[in-house]
Design a protein around this motif. Structure first.
Motif, PDB file in Angstrom:
ATOM      1  N   UNK A  60       0.996  -1.098   0.045  1.00  0.00           N
ATOM      2  CA  UNK A  60       0.022   0.113   0.128  1.00  0.00           C
ATOM      3  C   UNK A  60       0.877   1.254   0.080  1.00  0.00           C
ATOM      4  N   UNK A  61       0.696   2.103  -0.942  1.00  0.00           N
ATOM      5  CA  UNK A  61       1.299   3.393  -0.963  1.00  0.00           C
ATOM      6  C   UNK A  61       0.329   4.551  -0.926  1.00  0.00           C
TER       7      UNK A  61
ATOM      8  N   UNK B 263       6.476  -0.955  -3.104  1.00  0.00           N
ATOM      9  CA  UNK B 263       6.892   0.124  -3.779  1.00  0.00           C
ATOM     10  C   UNK B 263       6.720   1.572  -3.215  1.00  0.00           C
ATOM     11  N   UNK B 264       6.578   2.442  -4.181  1.00  0.00           N
ATOM     12  CA  UNK B 264       6.462   3.818  -3.688  1.00  0.00           C
ATOM     13  C   UNK B 264       6.119   4.943  -4.746  1.00  0.00           C
ATOM     14  N   UNK B 265       5.834   6.030  -4.582  1.00  0.00           N
ATOM     15  CA  UNK B 265       5.373   7.194  -5.357  1.00  0.00           C
ATOM     16  C   UNK B 265       6.815   8.012  -5.737  1.00  0.00           C
TER      17      UNK B 265
ATOM     18  N   UNK C 202      11.029  -1.700  -2.793  1.00  0.00           N
ATOM     19  CA  UNK C 202      11.603  -0.752  -3.893  1.00  0.00           C
ATOM     20  C   UNK C 202      11.613   0.480  -3.178  1.00  0.00           C
ATOM     21  N   UNK C 203      12.790   1.052  -2.951  1.00  0.00           N
ATOM     22  CA  UNK C 203      12.890   2.581  -2.618  1.00  0.00           C
ATOM     23  C   UNK C 203      13.005   3.398  -3.623  1.00  0.00           C
ATOM     24  N   UNK C 204      12.347   4.486  -3.284  1.00  0.00           N
ATOM     25  CA  UNK C 204      12.285   5.539  -4.620  1.00  0.00           C
ATOM     26  C   UNK C 204      12.931   6.798  -3.712  1.00  0.00           C
ATOM     27  N   UNK C 205      14.069   7.594  -4.471  1.00  0.00           N
ATOM     28  CA  UNK C 205      14.722   8.739  -4.118  1.00  0.00           C
ATOM     29  C   UNK C 205      14.550   9.860  -5.026  1.00  0.00           C
TER      30      UNK C 205
ATOM     31  N   UNK D 197       9.825   0.239   1.944  1.00  0.00           N
ATOM     32  CA  UNK D 197       8.747   0.833   1.011  1.00  0.00           C
ATOM     33  C   UNK D 197       8.596   2.194   1.824  1.00  0.00           C
ATOM     34  N   UNK D 198       8.868   2.354   2.890  1.00  0.00           N
ATOM     35  CA  UNK D 198       8.339   3.233   3.866  1.00  0.00           C
ATOM     36  C   UNK D 198       8.944   4.527   3.943  1.00  0.00           C
TER      37      UNK D 198
END
Length: 134
Positions: A21-22, A75-77, A116-119, A130-131
């Motif tokens: 959940x994102x 994942x993430x946004x 999955x990390x988003x930077x 994910x957080x």
């Protein structure tokens, strides 16, 4: 969940194998990754999808199926809110999903990507799975 009493206050059905959940960057939507299977290790090409829940309406307002089948997971946004990035657990891919149209781009990766990390992420600290922690 009622945050004050910590009890279940309702249920919103999304899809098969709901897992990740994102929250959207504007805080109005919840993107729910449905892996397409309740099995921990499954075959590729399942009926994976992403359910978009409107927090205000408390219901699913869109469902984005993964074209050709898939297994969206965690994942993430992106920082600008334009793309939802999710690992494709059983399909050895990463999905880039346009948050306006639901269009999906697949990027091949290694075996069974899970987190999955988003930077960059907004806030002071970013967690690898994910957080986000402020």
């Amino acid at each position: 969940i009622d945050g004050e009493r910590f009890i279940v206050s309702g249920f919103i059905h999304t899809g098969i194998g709901t897992h990740g959940m994102v929250i959207s960057r504007d805080g109005t939507k919840l993107y729910v990754a449905n892996r397409g299977s309740h099995v921990v290790e499954d075959k590729p090409g399942g009926p994976g999808s992403v359910s978009v829940i409107d927090f205000g309406a408390r219901r699913v307002v869109k469902t984005w199926p993964i074209p050709g089948g898939g297994s969206p997971d965690m994942g993430n946004v992106s920082a600008d809110g334009r793309y939802l990035w999710l690992s494709g657990r059983f399909d050895n891919v990463i999905y880039r999903i346009d948050t306006r149209s639901g269009a999906v781009v697949r990027i091949p990766v290694g075996h069974e990507p899970h987190g999955l990390a988003i930077w960059p992420l907004p806030g002071r600290y970013s967690l690898g799975h994910t957080g986000l922690m402020r």
